[in-house]
Design a protein around this motif. Structure first.
Motif, PDB file in Angstrom:
ATOM      1  N   LYS A 159      40.328  65.226  91.313  1.00 17.11           N
ATOM      2  CA  LYS A 159      39.706  66.241  90.447  1.00 17.11           C
ATOM      3  C   LYS A 159      40.277  66.163  89.036  1.00 17.11           C
ATOM      4  CE  LYS A 159      39.041  69.445  94.333  1.00 17.11           C
ATOM      5  NZ  LYS A 159      39.419  70.772  94.895  1.00 17.11           N
ATOM      6  N   ILE A 160      41.586  65.964  88.934  1.00 16.94           N
ATOM      7  CA  ILE A 160      42.211  65.805  87.612  1.00 16.94           C
ATOM      8  C   ILE A 160      41.658  64.560  86.921  1.00 16.94           C
ATOM      9  CG2 ILE A 160      44.381  65.301  86.426  1.00 16.94           C
ATOM     10  CD1 ILE A 160      45.804  67.007  88.498  1.00 16.94           C
ATOM     11  N   LYS A 161      41.510  63.502  87.686  1.00 15.40           N
ATOM     12  CA  LYS A 161      40.998  62.250  87.116  1.00 15.40           C
ATOM     13  C   LYS A 161      39.576  62.433  86.600  1.00 15.40           C
ATOM     14  CE  LYS A 161      40.609  57.287  88.108  1.00 15.40           C
ATOM     15  NZ  LYS A 161      39.221  57.101  87.643  1.00 15.40           N
ATOM     16  N   SER A 162      38.731  63.066  87.414  1.00 11.75           N
ATOM     17  CA  SER A 162      37.329  63.254  87.021  1.00 11.75           C
ATOM     18  C   SER A 162      37.186  64.190  85.826  1.00 11.75           C
ATOM     19  CB  SER A 162      36.542  63.800  88.214  1.00 11.75           C
ATOM     20  OG  SER A 162      35.227  64.118  87.842  1.00 11.75           O
ATOM     21  N   GLU A 163      37.926  65.276  85.841  1.00 10.16           N
ATOM     22  CA  GLU A 163      37.771  66.319  84.826  1.00 10.16           C
ATOM     23  C   GLU A 163      38.488  65.985  83.517  1.00 10.16           C
ATOM     24  OE1 GLU A 163      36.543  69.936  83.136  1.00 10.16           O
ATOM     25  OE2 GLU A 163      35.919  69.024  85.034  1.00 10.16           O
ATOM     26  N   TYR A 164      39.647  65.369  83.608  1.00  8.48           N
ATOM     27  CA  TYR A 164      40.482  65.231  82.422  1.00  8.48           C
ATOM     28  C   TYR A 164      40.801  63.780  82.019  1.00  8.48           C
ATOM     29  CZ  TYR A 164      41.368  70.234  83.093  1.00  8.48           C
ATOM     30  OH  TYR A 164      41.225  71.588  83.242  1.00  8.48           O
ATOM     31  N   ILE A 165      41.071  62.904  83.000  1.00 12.59           N
ATOM     32  CA  ILE A 165      41.457  61.535  82.648  1.00 12.59           C
ATOM     33  C   ILE A 165      40.249  60.709  82.242  1.00 12.59           C
ATOM     34  CG2 ILE A 165      42.560  59.410  83.451  1.00 12.59           C
ATOM     35  CD1 ILE A 165      44.136  61.118  85.455  1.00 12.59           C
ATOM     36  N   ASP A 166      39.217  60.713  83.079  1.00 14.70           N
ATOM     37  CA  ASP A 166      38.021  59.900  82.807  1.00 14.70           C
ATOM     38  C   ASP A 166      37.277  60.359  81.554  1.00 14.70           C
ATOM     39  OD1 ASP A 166      38.638  58.495  85.071  1.00 14.70           O
ATOM     40  OD2 ASP A 166      37.115  59.430  86.340  1.00 14.70           O
ATOM     41  N   THR A 167      37.488  61.606  81.145  1.00  7.49           N
ATOM     42  CA  THR A 167      36.843  62.136  79.941  1.00  7.49           C
ATOM     43  C   THR A 167      37.715  61.956  78.692  1.00  7.49           C
ATOM     44  OG1 THR A 167      37.721  64.339  80.471  1.00  7.49           O
ATOM     45  CG2 THR A 167      35.495  63.830  81.219  1.00  7.49           C
ATOM     46  N   GLY A 168      38.882  61.309  78.866  1.00  4.36           N
ATOM     47  CA  GLY A 168      39.738  61.020  77.726  1.00  4.36           C
ATOM     48  C   GLY A 168      40.527  62.196  77.191  1.00  4.36           C
ATOM     49  N   LYS A 169      40.645  63.271  77.988  1.00  5.21           N
ATOM     50  CA  LYS A 169      41.316  64.475  77.496  1.00  5.21           C
ATOM     51  C   LYS A 169      42.824  64.432  77.691  1.00  5.21           C
ATOM     52  CE  LYS A 169      37.286  67.404  78.418  1.00  5.21           C
ATOM     53  NZ  LYS A 169      36.739  68.492  79.256  1.00  5.21           N
ATOM     54  N   ILE A 170      43.286  63.719  78.734  1.00  8.93           N
ATOM     55  CA  ILE A 170      44.718  63.677  78.988  1.00  8.93           C
ATOM     56  C   ILE A 170      45.168  62.253  79.313  1.00  8.93           C
ATOM     57  CG2 ILE A 170      44.611  66.022  79.951  1.00  8.93           C
ATOM     58  CD1 ILE A 170      45.310  64.736  82.696  1.00  8.93           C
ATOM     59  N   ARG A 171      46.466  62.051  79.224  1.00  6.67           N
ATOM     60  CA  ARG A 171      47.101  60.816  79.674  1.00  6.67           C
ATOM     61  C   ARG A 171      47.920  61.153  80.912  1.00  6.67           C
ATOM     62  NH1 ARG A 171      48.111  55.768  78.025  1.00  6.67           N
ATOM     63  NH2 ARG A 171      50.153  54.772  78.297  1.00  6.67           N
ATOM     64  N   TYR A 172      47.788  60.341  81.948  1.00  7.93           N
ATOM     65  CA  TYR A 172      48.469  60.610  83.217  1.00  7.93           C
ATOM     66  C   TYR A 172      49.390  59.451  83.550  1.00  7.93           C
ATOM     67  CZ  TYR A 172      49.092  62.733  87.802  1.00  7.93           C
ATOM     68  OH  TYR A 172      49.625  63.361  88.916  1.00  7.93           O
ATOM     69  N   ILE A 173      50.670  59.756  83.736  1.00  7.86           N
ATOM     70  CA  ILE A 173      51.690  58.743  84.009  1.00  7.86           C
ATOM     71  C   ILE A 173      52.248  58.967  85.414  1.00  7.86           C
ATOM     72  CG2 ILE A 173      53.942  57.834  83.323  1.00  7.86           C
ATOM     73  CD1 ILE A 173      53.320  58.869  80.469  1.00  7.86           C
ATOM     74  N   PHE A 174      52.332  57.886  86.179  1.00  4.94           N
ATOM     75  CA  PHE A 174      52.918  57.954  87.527  1.00  4.94           C
ATOM     76  C   PHE A 174      54.242  57.203  87.517  1.00  4.94           C
ATOM     77  CE2 PHE A 174      53.797  56.612  91.815  1.00  4.94           C
ATOM     78  CZ  PHE A 174      53.321  57.627  92.626  1.00  4.94           C
ATOM     79  N   ARG A 175      55.306  57.871  87.954  1.00  7.18           N
ATOM     80  CA  ARG A 175      56.628  57.246  88.023  1.00  7.18           C
ATOM     81  C   ARG A 175      57.209  57.357  89.427  1.00  7.18           C
ATOM     82  NH1 ARG A 175      59.232  59.421  82.323  1.00  7.18           N
ATOM     83  NH2 ARG A 175      57.931  58.163  80.930  1.00  7.18           N
ATOM     84  N   GLU A 176      57.897  56.296  89.840  1.00  2.00           N
ATOM     85  CA  GLU A 176      58.439  56.211  91.187  1.00  2.00           C
ATOM     86  C   GLU A 176      59.738  57.016  91.308  1.00  2.00           C
ATOM     87  OE1 GLU A 176      57.995  53.572  89.149  1.00  2.00           O
ATOM     88  OE2 GLU A 176      56.585  52.167  90.055  1.00  2.00           O
ATOM     89  N   PHE A 177      59.843  57.789  92.388  1.00  2.00           N
ATOM     90  CA  PHE A 177      61.075  58.509  92.706  1.00  2.00           C
ATOM     91  C   PHE A 177      61.296  58.387  94.212  1.00  2.00           C
ATOM     92  CE2 PHE A 177      63.994  62.064  93.300  1.00  2.00           C
ATOM     93  CZ  PHE A 177      64.749  62.053  92.140  1.00  2.00           C
ATOM     94  N   PRO A 178      61.662  57.176  94.684  1.00  2.00           N
ATOM     95  CA  PRO A 178      61.723  56.931  96.130  1.00  2.00           C
ATOM     96  C   PRO A 178      62.838  57.719  96.807  1.00  2.00           C
ATOM     97  CG  PRO A 178      62.629  55.066  94.917  1.00  2.00           C
ATOM     98  CD  PRO A 178      62.017  55.973  93.905  1.00  2.00           C
ATOM     99  N   LEU A 179      62.488  58.397  97.888  1.00  2.00           N
ATOM    100  CA  LEU A 179      63.455  59.187  98.634  1.00  2.00           C
ATOM    101  C   LEU A 179      64.093  58.410  99.775  1.00  2.00           C
ATOM    102  CD1 LEU A 179      61.574  62.615  98.814  1.00  2.00           C
ATOM    103  CD2 LEU A 179      63.318  61.875  97.182  1.00  2.00           C
ATOM    104  N   ASP A 180      63.612  57.202 100.035  1.00  2.00           N
ATOM    105  CA  ASP A 180      64.184  56.373 101.096  1.00  2.00           C
ATOM    106  C   ASP A 180      63.779  54.921 100.849  1.00  2.00           C
ATOM    107  OD1 ASP A 180      61.510  55.960 102.333  1.00  2.00           O
ATOM    108  OD2 ASP A 180      61.702  58.059 102.915  1.00  2.00           O
ATOM    109  N   ILE A 181      64.277  54.033 101.693  1.00  2.00           N
ATOM    110  CA  ILE A 181      64.045  52.608 101.496  1.00  2.00           C
ATOM    111  C   ILE A 181      62.574  52.234 101.653  1.00  2.00           C
ATOM    112  CG2 ILE A 181      64.753  52.222 103.898  1.00  2.00           C
ATOM    113  CD1 ILE A 181      64.780  49.748 100.941  1.00  2.00           C
ATOM    114  N   LYS A 182      61.876  52.910 102.562  1.00  2.00           N
ATOM    115  CA  LYS A 182      60.467  52.573 102.744  1.00  2.00           C
ATOM    116  C   LYS A 182      59.667  52.938 101.500  1.00  2.00           C
ATOM    117  CE  LYS A 182      60.381  52.821 107.787  1.00  2.00           C
ATOM    118  NZ  LYS A 182      59.637  53.280 108.968  1.00  2.00           N
TER     119      LYS A 182
END
Length: 223
Positions: free
Chosen positions: A86-109
């Motif tokens: 929903k965030i992607k459709s409403e805000y990212i795909d329309t160029g309104k926001i920038r969305y950054i994903f960062r890794e924060f692994p809680l275990d080896i898997k």
């Protein structure tokens, strides 16, 4: 919880990844390589530390959301399935926001899943988000059973050979960078659980509804 060297080694022996990583004993980056914790600020959130950011949306968008997530976190998987589209459709795909994903692994898997996403994407952000989505949707398969086999299958489906998957999962330099960025998030940004979000620097912890995001985002778009 930050993965420590001892926990990493212990978990490695339990996951079936040891055969892939055995030729290069994995270790997490040393404490000395990270600067002392600094006062938190929006600028601290904005800068990637070791790895280039995987982001969707224009760099000059008035609103930036940064998500810290663990690939084995069920709340992160639920957010990915129910809220992020929903965030992607409403805000990212329309160029309104920038969305950054960062890794924060809680275990080896989780670390292994993040490493595979990075290797498959090879710097291509849309591809990274697509692989990450696949891993979240198949989380139960590769987290609770047959970790190595499932990650290898996903890697092959994305175009890697078995040898490339094995090389990826024992890539010490990549693991060190993920660990360094995780430690930065913990020490400087005070991230201690997943998912954690920053909206223009404001921290939001835990699984959050689309409506709650909209309440934070819309006023920032108008200002």
């Amino acid at each position: 919880m930050i993965i420590t060297r001892r926990a990493f080694t212990t978990m490695l022996s339990l996951t079936g990844l040891a055969a892939l990583a055995g030729l290069s004993p994995l270790r997490l980056i040393s404490e000395a390589m990270i600067p002392e914790a600094m006062a938190q600020a929006a600028g601290d959130v904005a800068k990637p530390v070791s790895l280039p950011d995987m982001a969707l949306g224009p760099k000059d968008a008035p609103v930036t959301i940064t998500e810290y997530a663990s690939m084995t976190c069920p709340h992160c998987a639920a957010f990915n399935e129910q809220v992020f589209p929903k965030i992607k459709s409403e805000y990212i795909d329309t160029g309104k926001i920038r969305y950054i994903f960062r890794e924060f692994p809680l275990d080896i898997k989780a670390a292994a899943g993040s490493m595979l996403s990075r290797c498959i994407a090879n710097g291509d952000a849309p591809k990274y988000f697509a692989v990450t989505d696949m891993l979240f949707r198949q989380q139960n398969d590769w987290v609770t059973k047959n970790t190595t086999e499932t990650l290898t299958r996903i890697g092959k489906q994305a175009g890697l050979t078995q040898q490339q998957v094995e090389a990826c999962l024992k890539d010490q330099a990549l693991l060190d960078k993920i660990a360094a960025d995780q430690k930065y998030a913990s020490d400087v940004l005070k991230v201690d659980s997943t998912p954690t979000f920053f909206i223009n620097g404001e921290k939001i912890k835990g699984e959050t509804s689309f409506e709650e995001f909209a309440k934070k985002i819309n006023p920032l778009l108008k200002s």
